[in-house]
Enzyme design. Sequence first.
Site, PDB file in Angstrom:
ATOM      1  N   THR A  61       1.030  -0.821  -0.053  1.00 16.59           N
ATOM      2  CA  THR A  61       0.099   0.345   0.019  1.00 16.59           C
ATOM      3  C   THR A  61       1.178   1.340  -0.025  1.00 16.59           C
ATOM      4  OG1 THR A  61      -1.033   1.406   1.380  1.00 16.59           O
ATOM      5  CG2 THR A  61       0.043  -0.310   2.489  1.00 16.59           C
ATOM      6  N   CYS A  65      -1.790   5.151  -5.271  1.00 12.28           N
ATOM      7  CA  CYS A  65      -2.445   4.618  -4.172  1.00 12.28           C
ATOM      8  C   CYS A  65      -2.292   2.983  -5.184  1.00 12.28           C
ATOM      9  CB  CYS A  65      -3.450   4.506  -4.591  1.00 12.28           C
ATOM     10  SG  CYS A  65      -4.968   3.384  -3.809  1.00 12.28           S
TER      11      CYS A  65
END
Length: 229
Positions: A83, A196
């Site tokens: 992430t 992202c």
Amino acid sequence: MKTIGLIGGMSWESSAEYYRIINRDVQRRLGGVHSARSLMLSVDFGDIEKLQHAGDWDALTAEMVAAAQSLERGGADFIVLCTNTMHRMAGAMEAGVAIPLLHIVDPTAEALKGAGVQKVGLLGTAFTMEQDFYKGRLAGHGFEVLIPEAEDRAAVHRIIYEELVCGEIREPSRAAYRAVIARLVSAGAEAIILGCTEIMLLVRAEDSAVPLFDTTTLHAMAAVDRALA
């Protein structure tokens, strides 16, 4: 081959991409039926998302440090945090374990340098776009970082949390991202960072007039580099 320790579940949609990319790249490089040696600790993103939007970064830090320590005890040789946003606590994680953390910004920066890019547009969660933990590391690599205007940032963030983390791919959202990218290019961006790990599920090369740098793929392939080094 070194054992890759993956912290996943943020969201599981992008963690599945990490697993796929890493194993396919190992097989491509080694041939036959080879696959990666890896451990994954996958968290419940429902809990993580609530803490993020509550601003409880101390609790999130404790969660990530504990995850890294679990992987270290399990035999991982290095940590891959699947992430972008949670790299906000990368320093605390590095301090909490004896094994290295492969920071997601670094392979992205190396790819950008290889392409001769200096001014980049950054897409990601509001936390990634607005806070300094990510932009600051990119700046430390020598890049000028552009982020969307406030209304565009809100749209990018909403689509991530309401759609992409649930595996929902919608054409109107692709069009919205395409428009945000076009405005960043008009502002001078020479490339766009998909900052992202879910954005790669939605945005494709043809959606941008400048090159896209997908952090998910770059990070996963850097993990293979380290595992096979």
